[in-house]
Design a protein around this motif. Structure first.
Motif, PDB file in Angstrom:
ATOM      1  N   TYR A  96       0.834  -1.208   0.000  1.00 45.96           N
ATOM      2  CA  TYR A  96       0.000   0.000   0.000  1.00 45.96           C
ATOM      3  C   TYR A  96       0.866   1.253   0.000  1.00 45.96           C
ATOM      4  CZ  TYR A  96      -3.930  -3.061   1.271  1.00 45.96           C
ATOM      5  OH  TYR A  96      -4.886  -4.048   1.291  1.00 45.96           O
ATOM      6  N   ARG A  97       1.902   1.266   0.857  1.00 44.74           N
ATOM      7  CA  ARG A  97       2.769   2.437   0.948  1.00 44.74           C
ATOM      8  C   ARG A  97       3.553   2.643  -0.343  1.00 44.74           C
ATOM      9  NH1 ARG A  97       3.874   0.580   6.414  1.00 44.74           N
ATOM     10  NH2 ARG A  97       5.814  -0.355   5.658  1.00 44.74           N
ATOM     11  N   ASP A  98       4.017   1.533  -0.947  1.00 42.33           N
ATOM     12  CA  ASP A  98       4.796   1.650  -2.180  1.00 42.33           C
ATOM     13  C   ASP A  98       3.936   2.158  -3.330  1.00 42.33           C
ATOM     14  OD1 ASP A  98       7.013   0.808  -0.849  1.00 42.33           O
ATOM     15  OD2 ASP A  98       7.052  -1.219  -1.699  1.00 42.33           O
ATOM     16  N   VAL A  99       2.694   1.705  -3.422  1.00 40.57           N
ATOM     17  CA  VAL A  99       1.798   2.185  -4.479  1.00 40.57           C
ATOM     18  C   VAL A  99       1.547   3.676  -4.310  1.00 40.57           C
ATOM     19  CG1 VAL A  99      -0.545   2.046  -5.380  1.00 40.57           C
ATOM     20  CG2 VAL A  99       0.719  -0.050  -4.903  1.00 40.57           C
ATOM     21  N   GLU A 100       1.356   4.127  -3.064  1.00 41.66           N
ATOM     22  CA  GLU A 100       1.171   5.553  -2.813  1.00 41.66           C
ATOM     23  C   GLU A 100       2.409   6.341  -3.238  1.00 41.66           C
ATOM     24  OE1 GLU A 100       0.201   6.065   1.273  1.00 41.66           O
ATOM     25  OE2 GLU A 100      -1.772   5.112   1.104  1.00 41.66           O
ATOM     26  N   ALA A 101       3.604   5.762  -2.994  1.00 40.72           N
ATOM     27  CA  ALA A 101       4.840   6.446  -3.381  1.00 40.72           C
ATOM     28  C   ALA A 101       4.950   6.562  -4.900  1.00 40.72           C
ATOM     29  CB  ALA A 101       6.043   5.704  -2.816  1.00 40.72           C
ATOM     30  N   LEU A 102       4.555   5.503  -5.630  1.00 42.40           N
ATOM     31  CA  LEU A 102       4.578   5.569  -7.088  1.00 42.40           C
ATOM     32  C   LEU A 102       3.600   6.614  -7.602  1.00 42.40           C
ATOM     33  CD1 LEU A 102       4.765   1.801  -8.157  1.00 42.40           C
ATOM     34  CD2 LEU A 102       6.568   3.504  -8.352  1.00 42.40           C
TER      35      LEU A 102
END
Length: 322
Positions: A36-42
């Protein structure tokens, strides 16, 4: 570390399309919360990732979005040149294709990965067949590979063990190269997958139409389970032997390292350094042939039939050599 993971996530979505958070977490070996955090970062970095809600939902990239980053390190690019085995590629009719792909990959790489990959090709060679044997003669391999790829049914005449010939209609699911021999994983229409050695195919005919692969069929998973069951079913009895000091490597060469390691863990020693151990065998006659190769480094204690056969063989050798 996180930058590499973000690139991996992006490439997964680019190559596979929609993926759920649990599936991404399993591929990346992280928690779902981390996904979830990585998708938000992308998304914050301008990558058009969006989520579909619901049971069939998941993350995917906006249609038409592509990144030109390939993410290859020098080591990763080099490893690709070990994948194109020249012998198997030629047998499949892909030698020229593999060579062209290597040239294109080399030309597309930056200087450092290109140099690293060239050294890999110059200094490492994978030779699949074992010593003292060549690969199988497989005149129908290319046709079988085409049928696997195109999902075309086949009719073949196949030589089973004992020289018995049978005719089979099959749906070919995949090919496996094991120890220099090619194996076909296929199933009769409506039946369960089986394994056939391609070298034993005597005639081959491609039938009209196509077939549907079983939903969820995993070639790698099937093969690993088949190999495990084959090893377990191969041994039908046990032999008790005394092993001379220092003969462990010879026994491992004769019977296989895994078998000997397990047997030595339960072995009992004597003051002279000999060890008594129990080893699995395929049959009495096969064990006789194997253990005679070890000469005086092993004494067979049982079963009595095997010890008797060993004694007979030794007596015959004694007569032969005086």
């Amino acid at each position: 570390m996180r930058a590499s993971r973000l690139l991996s996530l992006l490439l997964l979505l680019q190559t596979r399309g929609r993926m759920t958070a649990p599936a991404l977490a399993e591929e990346l070996e992280v928690s779902v919360r981390t996904v979830y955090r990585d998708v938000e970062a992308l998304s914050a970095a301008g990558v058009p990732v969006y989520a579909d809600r619901g049971p069939a939902g998941g993350y995917q990239l906006l249609d038409g979005f592509r990144t030109r980053l390939n993410g290859l390190t020098a080591e990763e690019a080099s490893s690709l040149f070990l994948a194109g085995l020249p012998g198997p590629a030629a047998e499949l009719g892909l030698a020229e294709v593999v060579a062209n792909a290597e040239l294109k990959l080399l030309s597309a790489l930056p200087p450092e990965p290109r140099s690293h990959a060239s050294r890999m090709r110059e200094r490492f060679l994978l030779d699949v067949p074992s010593w003292y044997r060549s690969g199988d003669d497989v005149p129908f391999l290319s046709s079988v590979a085409d049928a696997v790829w195109e999902q075309r049914p086949l009719r073949m005449t196949y030589r089973r063990w004992g020289q018995r010939e049978v005719e089979r209609d099959i749906h070919p699911f995949g090919l496996v190269l094991k120890g220099g021999s090619w194996y076909l994983v296929a199933a009769p229409p409506g039946g369960s997958p089986r394994t056939y050695r391609v070298a034993r195919i005597l005639t081959l005919e491609t039938l009209p139409g196509t077939f549907e692969r079983p939903p969820g069929f995993d070639l790698s998973g099937f093969w690993h389970q088949y190999a495990k069951e084959f090893r377990e079913n191969m041994y039908t009895a046990e032999a008790v032997i005394k092993l001379a000091p220092g003969a462990e490597n010879l026994l491992a060469y004769t019977m296989g390292q895994d078998v000997v390691t397990a047997a030595l863990a339960r072995a009992e020693g004597d003051p002279e350094g000999w060890r008594t151990l129990t080893v699995p065998i395929e049959s009495i006659t096969h064990a006789r042939w194997l253990l005679l190769r070890m000469g005086p480094s092993v004494e067979v204690l049982g079963p009595p039939e095997l010890r008797h056969l060993m004694a007979e063989a030794v007596a015959e050798l004694g007569k032969m050599y005086g």
